[in-house]
Write an enzyme that holds these catalytic residues in place. Structure first.
Site, mmCIF file in Angstrom:
data_model
loop_
_atom_site.group_PDB
_atom_site.id
_atom_site.type_symbol
_atom_site.label_atom_id
_atom_site.label_comp_id
_atom_site.label_asym_id
_atom_site.label_seq_id
_atom_site.Cartn_x
_atom_site.Cartn_y
_atom_site.Cartn_z
ATOM 1 N N GLY A 77 52.018 -15.995 20.981
ATOM 2 C CA GLY A 77 52.298 -14.638 20.525
ATOM 3 C C GLY A 77 53.794 -14.457 20.327
ATOM 4 N N GLY A 113 55.511 -11.875 17.932
ATOM 5 C CA GLY A 113 55.458 -10.453 18.249
ATOM 6 C C GLY A 113 56.698 -9.963 18.977
ATOM 7 N N ARG A 123 43.268 0.636 27.902
ATOM 8 C CA ARG A 123 43.362 -0.821 27.857
ATOM 9 C C ARG A 123 41.981 -1.464 27.734
ATOM 10 N NH1 ARG A 123 47.086 0.983 31.612
ATOM 11 N NH2 ARG A 123 49.256 0.513 31.104
ATOM 12 N N ASN A 139 40.037 -8.889 22.392
ATOM 13 C CA ASN A 139 40.974 -9.873 22.942
ATOM 14 C C ASN A 139 40.347 -11.021 23.738
ATOM 15 O OD1 ASN A 139 43.217 -8.728 21.770
ATOM 16 N ND2 ASN A 139 43.701 -7.439 23.527
ATOM 17 N N HIS A 151 45.489 -2.789 36.411
ATOM 18 C CA HIS A 151 46.506 -2.313 35.472
ATOM 19 C C HIS A 151 45.787 -1.358 34.525
ATOM 20 C CE1 HIS A 151 50.045 -2.126 33.071
ATOM 21 N NE2 HIS A 151 49.562 -2.826 32.054
#
Length: 304
Positions: free
Chosen positions: A8, A11, A87, A94, A174
């Site tokens: 990634g 990004g 999330r 994902n 999280h």
């Protein structure tokens, strides 16, 4: 020679982490891996130009084979969280990405330590562990670092002190079931008792407001998670054994097993050196157990 692969790397977050690693010379070689190869190459050039006065670190766009036997893999790839999204809305998008990454990392660097930021972090860290048949000690998620940084900021604002004069942690998911450890709060080195539910809720509302303002007005959090990951990398590569709130796979600690959840974690050259069991309140224990049950249920439904 220390080598780090960043999946990634084209990004904003992956590139920022790459810049931090290079600027602090935490590695000798950084490989930016991304489907957007031209953008990853541009990020590599930009990072290289930024350190040319100070450091000699090789930063380049590459693929998994270039990162063979890397000491660390940082995973930031995945669909981003948009304003108004939780999330958990990102699981379906994902988990397939993480499965592919896990398999490729296993082929080129089976003993590497991984740090994942992809949301939802706890579930995606568990997916990496499960799909890659990885060691629990070497599979780590960055989650509580950002949450705890926000907690420290909110408390510093309330008590009108510098942020480094506040010690405060958030563990658990999280996400919505996170567990702010009011029992562990210290301000200027002294324990700070905040018993009032109203006062606690005011602090947490301030935390949530500051977090959402970043998402809504900027589009994504970059500097916070990037710095958190950098501190984790430093503790691992330099065997500092710092205790940070990280998403890890528990094995009986706090009465929890399996899944991946934010817990106080001592990070060193082996990755997770120890999950540190603090004396937390009964209320916090209950919240942590509930948070773990939520994560486990989702992992069992979506990943196993």
């Amino acid at each position: 020679m220390i080598k780090i692969g960043i999946v990634g790397g084209a990004g904003k977050l992956g590139a920022m982490i790459g810049h931090n690693i290079a600027a602090e010379r935490l590695a000798d070689e950084i490989v930016l891996i991304d489907l957007l190869e031209e953008k990853a190459e541009a990020q590599a050039h930009d990072i290289s130009h930024s350190i040319a006065w100070e450091q000699d670190v090789e930063v380049y766009q590459g693929d998994y084979e270039n990162a063979e036997d890397a000491d660390l893999f940082i995973i930031t790839a995945g669909e981003p969280r948009e304003p108004g999204m939780s999330r958990l809305d990102l699981i379906d998008a994902n988990k397939g990405i993480i499965k592919d990454i896990a398999e490729k990392i296993s082929e080129v660097a089976p003993e590497t330590i991984t740090i994942t930021t992809t949301n939802p972090t706890d579930m995606m860290n568990f997916a990496l562990y499960h799909y890659g048949n990885r060691s629990r000690q070497k599979t780590i998620g960055e989650a509580g670092m950002l949450d705890s940084a926000r907690f420290r900021y909110a408390l510093s604002q309330k008590f009108d002190v510098g942020m480094t004069n506040v010690e405060a942690y958030i563990i658990g998911e999280h996400g919505d079931s996170q567990v702010p450890l009011f029992s562990q709060v210290k301000v200027q080195g002294e324990e700070k008792t905040i018993k009032s539910e109203k006062e606690r809720e005011e602090i947490l509302n301030s935390l949530r407001k500051s977090a959402m303002s970043v998402i809504e007005d900027k589009g994504a959090t970059i500097f916070g998670p990037a710095r958190g990951v950098t501190l984790m990398i430093d503790s691992i590569l330099n065997d500092k054994k710092k205790v940070y709130p990280c998403s890890v796979i528990p094995d009986g600690e706090y009465g929890l097993t399996d899944g991946s959840i934010g817990l106080p974690t001592k990070l060193g050259s082996n990755g997770v050196e120890e999950i540190v069991e603090w004396k937390i309140s009964e209320e916090e224990k209950k919240m942590l157990t509930d948070s773990h049950e939520k994560i486990l249920e989702i992992c069992q439904e979506e990943i196993l």
